[in-house]
Structures are given as structure tokens and as C-alpha cells.
Design a protein around this motif. Structure first.
Motif, PDB file in Angstrom:
ATOM      1  N   LEU A  43       0.716  -1.376   0.259  1.00 51.21           N
ATOM      2  CA  LEU A  43      -0.159  -0.403   0.322  1.00 51.21           C
ATOM      3  C   LEU A  43       0.699   1.401  -0.181  1.00 51.21           C
ATOM      4  O   LEU A  43       0.363   2.319  -0.637  1.00 51.21           O
ATOM      5  N   GLY A  44       1.886   1.254   0.695  1.00 50.07           N
ATOM      6  CA  GLY A  44       3.307   2.188   0.896  1.00 50.07           C
ATOM      7  C   GLY A  44       3.322   2.160  -0.377  1.00 50.07           C
ATOM      8  O   GLY A  44       3.590   3.783  -1.441  1.00 50.07           O
ATOM      9  N   LEU A  45       3.684   1.794  -1.387  1.00 51.23           N
ATOM     10  CA  LEU A  45       4.607   1.229  -2.633  1.00 51.23           C
ATOM     11  C   LEU A  45       3.596   2.178  -3.546  1.00 51.23           C
ATOM     12  O   LEU A  45       3.813   3.411  -4.823  1.00 51.23           O
ATOM     13  N   VAL A  46       2.275   1.443  -3.170  1.00 51.16           N
ATOM     14  CA  VAL A  46       0.604   1.939  -4.145  1.00 51.16           C
ATOM     15  C   VAL A  46       0.518   3.475  -3.519  1.00 51.16           C
ATOM     16  O   VAL A  46       0.439   4.266  -5.036  1.00 51.16           O
ATOM     17  N   LEU A  47       0.787   4.157  -2.901  1.00 46.28           N
ATOM     18  CA  LEU A  47       0.442   5.075  -2.728  1.00 46.28           C
ATOM     19  C   LEU A  47       1.246   5.902  -2.792  1.00 46.28           C
ATOM     20  O   LEU A  47       0.804   7.158  -3.215  1.00 46.28           O
ATOM     21  N   ALA A  48       2.537   6.521  -3.285  1.00 46.80           N
ATOM     22  CA  ALA A  48       4.131   6.724  -3.393  1.00 46.80           C
ATOM     23  C   ALA A  48       3.959   7.248  -4.897  1.00 46.80           C
ATOM     24  O   ALA A  48       3.869   8.357  -5.710  1.00 46.80           O
ATOM     25  N   LEU A  49       3.394   5.768  -6.002  1.00 45.64           N
ATOM     26  CA  LEU A  49       2.726   6.086  -7.376  1.00 45.64           C
ATOM     27  C   LEU A  49       1.966   7.020  -7.273  1.00 45.64           C
ATOM     28  O   LEU A  49       1.869   8.006  -8.348  1.00 45.64           O
ATOM     29  N   LEU A  50       1.149   6.570  -6.502  1.00 48.12           N
ATOM     30  CA  LEU A  50      -0.460   7.850  -6.807  1.00 48.12           C
ATOM     31  C   LEU A  50      -0.457   9.548  -6.492  1.00 48.12           C
ATOM     32  O   LEU A  50      -0.571   9.895  -7.366  1.00 48.12           O
ATOM     33  N   PHE A  55      -0.589  14.122  -7.668  1.00 48.32           N
ATOM     34  CA  PHE A  55       0.174  15.735  -7.231  1.00 48.32           C
ATOM     35  C   PHE A  55       0.761  16.344  -7.122  1.00 48.32           C
ATOM     36  O   PHE A  55       1.595  17.492  -7.369  1.00 48.32           O
ATOM     37  N   PHE A  56       2.104  15.906  -8.169  1.00 47.51           N
ATOM     38  CA  PHE A  56       3.070  16.172  -8.256  1.00 47.51           C
ATOM     39  C   PHE A  56       3.564  16.266  -9.864  1.00 47.51           C
ATOM     40  O   PHE A  56       3.768  16.704 -10.576  1.00 47.51           O
ATOM     41  N   SER A  57       2.443  15.245 -10.212  1.00 45.87           N
ATOM     42  CA  SER A  57       2.135  14.896 -11.656  1.00 45.87           C
ATOM     43  C   SER A  57       3.238  15.156 -12.605  1.00 45.87           C
ATOM     44  O   SER A  57       3.537  14.973 -13.808  1.00 45.87           O
ATOM     45  N   VAL A  58       3.931  13.713 -11.558  1.00 47.32           N
ATOM     46  CA  VAL A  58       5.137  12.261 -12.191  1.00 47.32           C
ATOM     47  C   VAL A  58       4.739  11.755 -12.600  1.00 47.32           C
ATOM     48  O   VAL A  58       4.109  11.016 -11.603  1.00 47.32           O
ATOM     49  N   LEU A  60       7.390   7.361 -13.299  1.00 47.57           N
ATOM     50  CA  LEU A  60       8.536   6.996 -14.216  1.00 47.57           C
ATOM     51  C   LEU A  60       9.077   7.398 -15.340  1.00 47.57           C
ATOM     52  O   LEU A  60      10.239   7.018 -15.198  1.00 47.57           O
ATOM     53  N   VAL A  61       8.411   7.770 -16.491  1.00 46.66           N
ATOM     54  CA  VAL A  61       8.598   7.444 -17.997  1.00 46.66           C
ATOM     55  C   VAL A  61       9.260   9.201 -17.858  1.00 46.66           C
ATOM     56  O   VAL A  61      10.113   9.428 -18.064  1.00 46.66           O
ATOM     57  N   SER A  62       8.564   9.933 -17.388  1.00 46.97           N
ATOM     58  CA  SER A  62       8.528  11.173 -17.686  1.00 46.97           C
ATOM     59  C   SER A  62       9.391  12.102 -16.593  1.00 46.97           C
ATOM     60  O   SER A  62      10.680  12.571 -16.802  1.00 46.97           O
ATOM     61  N   HIS A  63       9.316  11.219 -15.590  1.00 45.14           N
ATOM     62  CA  HIS A  63      10.409  12.447 -13.911  1.00 45.14           C
ATOM     63  C   HIS A  63      10.974  11.101 -13.069  1.00 45.14           C
ATOM     64  O   HIS A  63       9.969  11.007 -12.110  1.00 45.14           O
ATOM     65  N   PRO A  64      11.758  10.015 -13.775  1.00 48.91           N
ATOM     66  CA  PRO A  64      12.283   9.275 -12.574  1.00 48.91           C
ATOM     67  C   PRO A  64      12.211   9.318 -11.825  1.00 48.91           C
ATOM     68  O   PRO A  64      12.444   8.192 -10.564  1.00 48.91           O
ATOM     69  N   SER A  65      13.477   9.953 -11.290  1.00 47.14           N
ATOM     70  CA  SER A  65      14.438  10.788 -10.280  1.00 47.14           C
ATOM     71  C   SER A  65      12.960  11.043  -9.166  1.00 47.14           C
ATOM     72  O   SER A  65      13.057  10.556  -7.844  1.00 47.14           O
ATOM     73  N   PRO A  66      12.709  12.062  -9.080  1.00 50.21           N
ATOM     74  CA  PRO A  66      12.023  12.551  -8.706  1.00 50.21           C
ATOM     75  C   PRO A  66      10.799  11.749  -8.335  1.00 50.21           C
ATOM     76  O   PRO A  66      10.371  11.061  -6.892  1.00 50.21           O
ATOM     77  N   THR A  67      10.483  11.015  -8.952  1.00 51.34           N
ATOM     78  CA  THR A  67       8.928   9.777  -8.723  1.00 51.34           C
ATOM     79  C   THR A  67       9.186   8.800  -8.171  1.00 51.34           C
ATOM     80  O   THR A  67       8.824   8.197  -6.888  1.00 51.34           O
ATOM     81  N   LEU A  68      11.175   7.979  -7.814  1.00 47.98           N
ATOM     82  CA  LEU A  68      11.920   6.956  -7.216  1.00 47.98           C
ATOM     83  C   LEU A  68      12.265   8.158  -6.072  1.00 47.98           C
ATOM     84  O   LEU A  68      12.222   6.816  -4.944  1.00 47.98           O
ATOM     85  N   LEU A  69      12.489   8.861  -5.945  1.00 49.74           N
ATOM     86  CA  LEU A  69      12.741   9.708  -4.485  1.00 49.74           C
ATOM     87  C   LEU A  69      11.188   9.517  -3.700  1.00 49.74           C
ATOM     88  O   LEU A  69      11.261   9.241  -2.491  1.00 49.74           O
TER      89      LEU A  69
END
Length: 241
Positions: A43-50, A55-58, A60-69
Motif C-alpha cells: 500500500l505504501g508503494l501504491v500510495l507513493a506512485l499515486l 499531486f506532482f504530475s510525475v 517513472l517515464v516522464s520524471h524517474p528521479s523525483p518519482t523514485l525519491l
């Protein structure tokens, strides 16, 4: 005389196994707790991706670094606080000490994952620096941090889980399988990178991250299934006895 010697030898050879079983049982968890750890982590992983998408409009494809962070920021407290509850040697290791071990293990695990990725062909350069760091932090949370939070620096347990691949009990399964699933998934995710498809998701570390997450989730499902099957088997065995 010979019978006594044989009995003494069998007893002495069985003592290490008995000690190992006692050690494992002292840090074992119920099937329900193990499933809860998996569910909360997922659920934590899913929440982070959502959150990244909504909210940040990013992504993994468009902005991998901030998404992974963002994934690492959300998963870090979840993983460390959850797994530290099941630390080994509770008399010697307090909850706060286990949390501290998990926090220390995060950058160490990230360094190990980064060096491993580079050794296997991950690109090196200033344009990939932040991407590699954030990917390595996520991989550290998937692979190293849970084991550090539970076992600390116990080489015997690390060797049993990762070198000898002998997880014992539900606690061993929730550490061993997701870690290996993330590594295998990342390796499989890297296979499309050298292909001449000219797709944006083939760039480092996009497809590798997708593969790691997929492997992590699949391994959690497998781990949950094994834990449920093991609990059912033990229940049936107790009823028969």
C-alpha cells in the motif's frame, strides 16, 4: 560405552540446530502479522506512485528521479518501523536501536545496489547520478533494510537468508522472497534497455525500476501464499497430533 558415545555425539550435533530453532522462534511472527507487513508495504508503494501522478504530475517515464525519491521517502518509515518490531535478540536490541540500524542500512544498501548495477552495465555520468542514487535507495528498501532492521549485523542470519537461501519461518519468508524478487525483477527489467526500439521507457533506470517493483510485488504474493500454506499445514498437523 559405545552407545553412550553415540548418544553424546547425536546430542552435541543437534545442539546447533536446536539453538537456531530457538533463535528463529524468538523472532518469528504469525501468519497474520506477516501478511499485514506485506500489505502495508504494498500500500505504501501504491500510495507513493499515486501521489506522484496525482499531486506532482510525475511518473517513472516522464520524471524517474523525483518519482523514485518519493517512493523512497514514503517507503522508508514504513519498512523500517514495521520490520524493526520483529528484531532479533530483543533483550540486547531495543526498538530504537533496530530503527537506527535500519536507517544506517539504507545508505549502505544503496551503495551496494549502485555498485552492483554499475558493475552489470548501468550507465555512469552526471546526467545519471541522481537517477542512480534514487533507484539505489528504493532497491535498498526492498532488499537490505528489512534484513538490517531484523538481524542487525548477525552474519549467521545474513548467511542463512542470502547465501544459503534457507529462510526459516514466516519472518524469513517476508525478508528473503521480496528481496530476491526485486533483484530478479530489476535484472529482467534491464533486458529491453539495449534493444533498438527507441522507446522512452527503455532509458535507465525506468524499465529496471518497473521490473524491480513488479518482482517485489510478485514475490510478496508468493511469500504470502507460502506463509498461508505453511500455517495451514501446521494447523492440520496439530489437529492430527
Amino acid at each position: 560405552m559405545k552407545a553412550n558415545a553415540t548418544s553424546s555425539f547425536v546430542k552435541s550435533s543437534a545442539e546447533p540446530e536446536l539453538e537456531e530453532e530457538v533463535s528463529v522462534s524468538s523472532t518469528s511472527i504469525s501468519a497474520l502479522e506477516a501478511l499485514s507487513v506485506h500489505l502495508i508495504s504494498v500500500l505504501g508503494l501504491v500510495l507513493a506512485l499515486l501521489l506522484a501522478h496525482t499531486f506532482f504530475s510525475v511518473n517513472l517515464v516522464s520524471h524517474p528521479s523525483p518519482t523514485l525519491l518519493l517512493v523512497s521517502i514514503i517507503e522508508c518509515p514504513i519498512v523500517i518501523l514495521l520490520y524493526s518490531r520483529y528484531r532479533k535478540n530483543r533483550d540486547e536490541c531495543t526498538y530504537l536501536k533496530a530503527v537506527g540500524q535500519g536507517l544506517l542500512g539504507l545508505p549502505v544498501g544503496a551503495l551496494v545496489n549502485a555498485l552492483g548495477a554499475i558493475a552489470l552495465g548501468a550507465p555512469v555520468g552526471t546526467q545519471y547520478f541522481l537517477k542512480t542514487i534514487n533507484w539505489s535507495l528504493m532497491m535498498s528498501l526492498f532488499t537490505i533494510v528489512p534484513a538490517v532492521s531484523v538481524f542487525g549485523s548477525s552474519w549467521k542470519d545474513w548467511q542463512r537468508i542470502f547465501a544459503n537461501t534457507k529462510p526459516i519461518g514466516s519472518l524469513g519468508f517476508i525478508i528473503y522472497l521480496p528481496a530476491h524478487g526485486a533483484i530478479i525483477g530489476a535484472w529482467l527489467g534491464a533486458l529491453p534497455m539495449p534493444l533498438d526500439w527507441e522507446r522512452s521507457w527503455q532509458e535507465w533506470p525506468i524499465c529496471v525500476s518497473y521490473g524491480a517493483m513488479a518482482g517485489y510485488l510478485v514475490a510478496m504474493v508468493a511469500s504470502s501464499s507460502l506463509i498461508l500454506a505453511r500455517a495451514r499445514f501446521q494447523h492440520v498437523k496439530v489437529n492430527r497430533d
